[in-house]
Every structure is written in structure tokens, then in C-alpha cells.
Design a protein around this motif. Structure first.
Motif, short mmCIF file in Angstrom:
data_model
loop_
_atom_site.label_atom_id
_atom_site.label_comp_id
_atom_site.label_asym_id
_atom_site.label_seq_id
_atom_site.Cartn_x
_atom_site.Cartn_y
_atom_site.Cartn_z
N ALA A 173 1.00 -1.23 0.12
CA ALA A 173 -0.12 0.23 -0.12
C ALA A 173 0.93 1.09 -0.78
O ALA A 173 0.65 1.83 -0.56
N ALA A 174 2.11 1.53 0.77
CA ALA A 174 2.65 1.85 0.57
C ALA A 174 3.39 2.75 -0.12
O ALA A 174 3.89 3.90 -0.93
N ALA A 175 3.57 1.55 -0.64
CA ALA A 175 4.83 1.95 -2.00
C ALA A 175 3.66 1.66 -3.62
O ALA A 175 3.73 3.25 -4.43
N ARG A 176 2.43 1.31 -3.26
CA ARG A 176 0.93 2.10 -4.51
C ARG A 176 1.12 4.03 -4.45
O ARG A 176 0.31 4.18 -5.24
N LEU A 177 0.88 3.86 -3.00
CA LEU A 177 0.08 5.04 -2.05
C LEU A 177 1.80 6.37 -3.28
O LEU A 177 1.25 7.39 -4.13
N ASP A 178 2.84 6.16 -2.62
CA ASP A 178 4.02 7.20 -3.67
C ASP A 178 3.71 6.99 -4.94
O ASP A 178 4.34 7.86 -5.45
N ASP A 179 4.23 5.66 -6.03
CA ASP A 179 3.70 5.44 -7.13
C ASP A 179 2.59 6.69 -7.49
O ASP A 179 2.81 7.38 -8.65
N ALA A 180 1.72 6.67 -6.72
CA ALA A 180 0.14 7.88 -7.04
C ALA A 180 0.82 9.70 -7.04
O ALA A 180 0.55 10.12 -8.05
N ALA A 181 1.58 9.76 -5.77
CA ALA A 181 1.19 10.49 -5.55
C ALA A 181 2.11 11.59 -6.14
O ALA A 181 2.96 12.86 -6.13
N ASN A 182 3.39 10.60 -6.70
CA ASN A 182 4.57 11.05 -7.97
C ASN A 182 4.28 11.18 -9.18
O ASN A 182 5.22 10.95 -10.07
#
Length: 295
Positions: free
Chosen positions: A187-196
Motif C-alpha cells: 500500500a505504501a509503495a502504491r500510494l507513493d507511485d500515485a502521489a509522484n
């Protein structure tokens, strides 16, 4: 919500002058809270990882709302929050430490210092490998540590600043494809992908605007080759701007990744680190100007 463009610009100036706070850095404090939370919530489960990320990112957002209301949207609150979450100046300083070590031929010192910038295993890297690792890290973190916080600050004020930095910090802590974190850190990795997603492409475009046609050409041609949906865009733009070739074989704690090459130039050298750091600073100020213009 009215975003303080003046506060964002003042935060950029504070980061340029002082870099990261030397003591009591709030991001480090957040990392300690995240570590304690992980001990309570950890399980090899995506659901547990979703709860972990949601609690911490949501908490950062609530903290941002409280700060903004207490400060009544003041320029000072926005400026200090921006300064705290930006990392562009400290990124450049670390890059220059590596450049100086390589310029004097001290590979031992350079290998010891590389973990300050990236998770790549430095022990088997020669001068060219170390230089490439640093240039790639400076490129990627120009988006992650400088442009992206400004984008989210412009979109959502102090809550946006703090939530973005929380997401990015959690990705750095648990967003790894290894036996412990492949599910929990998902979840943290996918959130980071989306935020960036948007900031990475904006960063690549700004590199092109600041550097010229070759950066644009490589950005558009090679950016999508990278396994990361975001890092490749920025690394490709930097490769074109600097006239070097990035990508290749990387090792992370015994795990080997073979990434497509980006750019048509030579392998990076120590002097290219200084050029990358300078380009990173120019792009950061260009992003601040864009934020100011769109406020």
C-alpha cells in the motif's frame, strides 16, 4: 482552502539557505512513530499494510489541518512546513560529498557514503558505477524531495505537504519487494507511485525546459522503459540533459536488477555529479516559479 504561495516560496528559500534542520527533524520523528506503529501492526498481509499506511498518512493530514487552522493559513506556518518536508539542498550536499570523494580517488569513502543517497549495494561498484548511482539518485530525488512536495503544497496546503512527506517516508521504510515487505509494504509503495505520478512528469518536463531539446527527446523516448512508473521519467530527462547513459545492472542486498539503458551518451563520471546537482537546483527553483505562477 487558500494556499499560501508566498509561504511555499519562503520555504524553498529556507531550504536553500539551511538545508534540513540539524536537530529534532520532524520527518525523523515521524519515522520513529512509523517504526513503533509497524511493530504493533506488522503481519505479512496487504490489509495490515493498508491500515498501517492509512493510519500514518491520515494522521499526518490531520496534523496538517490542525497546524493550518491554528496558524490561520499564515505564511510562516506554510513556510516552515515547506522547509521541513523539502530535501533538495541536503540532496545536493550529499551529492557533492560523493563527487569530492570520487574526484580524489577515494572509492572506500565513496562506497561508505553511498547509502546516504540510495539502497544500492556499493561494495562491487567502481568509480563509474558509483557516479551513475549518484546521478540517478539525484535525478529521482529532485522529484521526490523537491518538486513533489511543492506540487502537493500548491494543491492542498500544509496537509498536502505533510501527507506527501508521510507517503514518501513510508515508501522508503517499507516499500521494498523483499520477503518481509512485499505484501505489507504494498500500500505504501502504491500510494507513493500515485502521489509522484504528476510530479515526476512535471520534473522531467522542467528538465527539458531548463536544458533543451536532447533532454526532451530522451525523456519522451526512454522514460517509459524504467520499471518504476515515475523514476524513469526523471532519470531519462537527466540522462539527456547531461549527455550521459543511465540504467544498467543494479544490486540491492544480493538481489540483482537489470534495467534498460536511458540516453545515448557516455557513462557518468565524477564531474557529472556536480552537473546533476546544479541541474537539480535549477529545476527546484523552476518548480517554485511554476507554483508561484499558478497560485
Amino acid at each position: 482552502m487558500r494556499v499560501s504561495g508566498e509561504g511555499l516560496l519562503l520555504g524553498v528559500a529556507l531550504d536553500a539557505l539551511f538545508g534540513d534542520p540539524k536537530r529534532w527533524h520532524p520527518v525523523a520523528g515521524f519515522g520513529r512513530v512509523a517504526s513503533v506503529t509497524e511493530r504493533f501492526l506488522y503481519k505479512d498481509s496487504r490489509w495490515r499494510g493498508v491500515v498501517f499506511a492509512g493510519v500514518l498518512v491520515g494522521g499526518a493530514g490531520v496534523g496538517g489541518v490542525v497546524l493550518e487552522r491554528l496558524g490561520r493559513g499564515s505564511v510562516l506556518v506554510t513556510a516552515v512546513s515547506t522547509w521541513v518536508v523539502l530535501g533538495g539542498t541536503s540532496l545536493g550536499r550529499e551529492g557533492l560529498v560523493m563527487a569530492r570523494a570520487l574526484e580524489r580517488g577515494d572509492l572506500v569513502a565513496a562506497r561508505e557514503r553511498l547509502p546516504h543517497l540510495c539502497a544500492r549495494d556499493p561494495q562491487g561498484l567502481d568509480e563509474a558505477g558509483l557516479a551513475r548511482a549518484v546521478v540517478e539518485s539525484v535525478a529521482e530525488n529532485t522529484s521526490d524531495a523537491a518538486v513533489a512536495p511543492l506540487v502537493w503544497g500548491a494543491v492542498a496546503g500544509v496537509p498536502g505537504l505533510l501527507m506527501y512527506r508521510a507517503i514518501n517516508t513510508l515508501d522508503a521504510m517499507v516499500g521494498y519487494r523483499n520477503p518481509r515487505y512485499e505484501r505489507f509494504g504494498w500500500a505504501a509503495a502504491r500510494l507513493d507511485d500515485a502521489a509522484n505520478w504528476v510530479p515526476a512528469r512535471l520534473t522531467g518536463a522542467l528538465v527539458g525546459l531548463c536544458s533543451g531539446r536532447e533532454a526532451w527527446r530522451v525523456f519522451l523516448r526512454d522514460g517509459k522503459k524504467h520499471p518504476s512508473p515515475n523514476a524513469g521519467r526523471v532519470e531519462a530527462a537527466f540522462a539527456g540533459a547531461l549527455g550521459v547513459r543511465l540504467g544498467g545492472v543494479n544490486e540491492y542486498g544480493g538481489r540483482v536488477e537489470r534495467r534498460p539503458e536511458m540516453g545515448d551518451g557516455r557513462a557518468p563520471e565524477a564531474r557529472d555529479i556536480r552537473r546533476a546537482v546544479g541541474l537539480s537546483a535549477v529545476v527546484t527553483f523552476a518548480a517554485a516559479a511554476v507554483v508561484w505562477g499558478l497560485r
